[in-house]
Design an enzyme around this catalytic site. Structure first.
Site, PDB file in Angstrom:
ATOM      1  N   GLU A 254      44.363  21.449  40.545  1.00 28.47           N
ATOM      2  CA  GLU A 254      43.627  20.269  40.988  1.00 28.47           C
ATOM      3  C   GLU A 254      43.132  20.589  42.380  1.00 28.47           C
ATOM      4  O   GLU A 254      43.917  20.886  43.282  1.00 28.47           O
ATOM      5  CB  GLU A 254      44.517  19.024  40.985  1.00 28.47           C
ATOM      6  CG  GLU A 254      43.723  17.763  41.264  1.00 28.47           C
ATOM      7  CD  GLU A 254      44.309  16.959  42.402  1.00 28.47           C
ATOM      8  OE1 GLU A 254      43.510  16.558  43.281  1.00 28.47           O
ATOM      9  OE2 GLU A 254      45.532  16.751  42.432  1.00 28.47           O
ATOM     10  N   CYS A 288      43.306  13.649  47.878  1.00 25.28           N
ATOM     11  CA  CYS A 288      42.264  14.289  47.079  1.00 25.28           C
ATOM     12  C   CYS A 288      41.398  13.255  46.364  1.00 25.28           C
ATOM     13  O   CYS A 288      40.222  13.488  46.109  1.00 25.28           O
ATOM     14  CB  CYS A 288      42.896  15.239  46.057  1.00 25.28           C
ATOM     15  SG  CYS A 288      44.075  14.435  44.945  1.00 25.28           S
TER      16      CYS A 288
END
Length: 486
Positions: A254, A288
């Site tokens: 990720e 994020c």
């Protein structure tokens, strides 16, 4: 006694099944004060190589362990984790600079990862297949990869480590954990001590802090490491993926994001601004999933900017050990990155509605309006408490700008009509879409991950963990008296 109370156990050491000195250390510091919190051991590529070899051997024994024994270790780890909640969240607050809401979120998500992982060993691990061969049984079964290297970042260190460590262990893999140097205690030492106390056999988990790219490169090259789980920046992820690909290693990742939050012309401005503020400012924007770009209908652009600025002005920023909303930026380098992007965008014509000032590492939440798609604040990932507002003429322009990025992690849409919002959401290119909600969402059962430069096709979460951390193996069995003939 707490997990970390006896510093003589772990001070200046790495974890290899036991606490071992390598002769090299680094200091863990508190972003809020600059005070030294402790000393941690560091590993080299040579140390990692030896650990990977031992992990491969220990992992084979761990994979052969009865499933109920693996479940028992994971349940014990989850119980210990919950028992030491206050101690662990205190370390998150001090080392990661997390105000109470962010520390609680990190802890709670990590706890659910541990709890969900306890169910993995007892899942069906295979299926009977049809076969054209008389006298033969044909089946497919899942087997662990072997040794999984988990490289975790500093922003949400517990959840972003345990979402890989827990399912990897549950499915019979050994794990080498490389925590970020900024959070090597609240991530690395905590997790190593947790599983040590839970009774994980020695050698199944190794915890190896290290600075720079040396360990990452070694992870990709080491023949005893079979799979890599990486959470971090897109440039580092791309380099690591290319290196892993040369050795045909499985990699889940990720990576970065520049996430869009679309506010349509029929939205409730106050509700949208509340969601937008949380999405941009939670944990100082060091997430994020943070909203990178607020794409707001022109007709409500000024009202929205003022509403989110009002929220920003009401947030308290300070030492996260106190009753504050936001803590410090993790370090000076990150603060410089944020202020550089804001400064270059203002020079290009953007307007600071509120914020933009810093006292040490404490940066006021900032609202940046009149941002155009060619400005740095629009095109670059800020990773700080900055709400970047760009107005759009219509839905089509909102969709075009939202999708006009190589990233594809998450997007949100706000509208007074769920039908309208869903119609726009269906046109957005992202791994996760949130309707009438902001982008900072994470739940353990969900398939978490992005598209494109945000990490490609891999996913984290209880729904996909069995697929990600095991590989299919075809097995056939013939009766001893049976054999093929020409």
């Amino acid at each position: 006694m707490g997990l970390l109370d006896d510093e003589d156990i772990w001070r200046g050491r790495i974890f290899t099944g036991e606490w071992t000195s390598t002769g090299t250390t680094t200091q863990a510091t508190e972003p809020a004060t600059g005070n030294v919190l402790g000393e941690i051991g560091t590993a080299t590529a040579e140390v990692l190589s030896g650990c990977a070899e031992r992990a491969a051997d220990a992992g084979r024994r761990w994979a052969a362990t009865a499933f109920q024994d693996r479940v028992a270790v994971l349940r014990s780890a989850a119980a210990l984790f919950e028992k030491h909640r206050d101690e662990i969240t205190t370390w998150l607050t001090r080392e990661a600079g997390k105000a109470s809401p962010a520390a609680k979120l990190d802890f709670d998500l990590a706890l659910t990862e541990l709890q969900e992982a306890t169910a993995l060993p007892s899942q069906p691990w295979g299926t009977l297949l049809p076969t054209t061969q008389p006298g033969r049984i044909s089946m497919a079964r899942r087997i662990p990869y072997g040794v999984v290297a988990v490289i975790a970042p500093w922003n949400f260190p517990l959840i972003l480590a345990l979402r890989s460590v827990a399912p990897a262990l549950a499915t019979g893999n050994a794990v080498i954990l490389k925590p970020a140097s900024e959070t090597a205690i609240c991530c690395g030492v905590v997790i190593a001590r947790l599983f040590q106390e839970a009774g994980l056999p020695p050698g199944v988990l190794h915890m190896l802090p290290g600075k720079g790219s040396e360990l990452g490169n070694a992870v990709a090259e080491d023949p005893n490491i079979d799979m890599i789980s990486f959470t971090g920046s897109t440039p580092v992820g791309r380099t690591l993926s290319e290196a892993a690909g040369r050795h045909f290693k499985k990699m889940v990742s990720e990576l970065g994001g520049n996430n869009a939050f679309v506010v349509l012309d029929d939205a409730d401005v106050e509700a949208a601004a509340a969601a937008g503020a949380y999405g941009s400012f939670a944990h100082q924007g060091q997430v994020c999933m943070a909203i990178g770009r607020h794409l707001v209908a022109e007709s409500i652009g000024a009202t929205y900017a003022n509403a989110i600025a009002k929220i920003a002005d009401g947030l308290t920023v300070g030492d996260p050990r106190g009753d504050v909303d936001l803590g410090p930026i993790i370090n000076q380098s990150q603060l410089d990155h944020i202020t550089d992007i804001v400064g270059r965008s203002v020079d290009a014509g953007a307007r600071i509605v509120t914020g933009g000032t810093a006292d040490g590492l404490y940066l006021r939440p900032t609202v940046l309006a009149e941002v155009t798609p060619d400005m740095p604040a629009f095109t670059e990932e800020i990773f700080g408490p900055v709400a970047v507002i760009t107005t759009v003429r219509d839905d089509d322009e909102a969709v075009r700008l939202a999708n006009g990025t190589p990233y594809g992690l998450v997007a949100g849409v706000h509208s007074g009509s769920v039908e309208h919002a869903r119609a726009i959401g269906d046109r957005l290119r992202a791994g996760m879409i949130h309707i009438n909600d902001q982008t900072v969402n994470d739940e353990t059962p969900a398939p978490f991950g992005g598209l494109g430069d945000s990490g490609g096709s891999s996913r984290f979460g209880a729904l996909t963990n069995l697929d990600e951390f095991t590989v299919w193996q075809w097995v056939t069995v013939r009766d001893a008296q049976s054999h093929p003939s020409f």
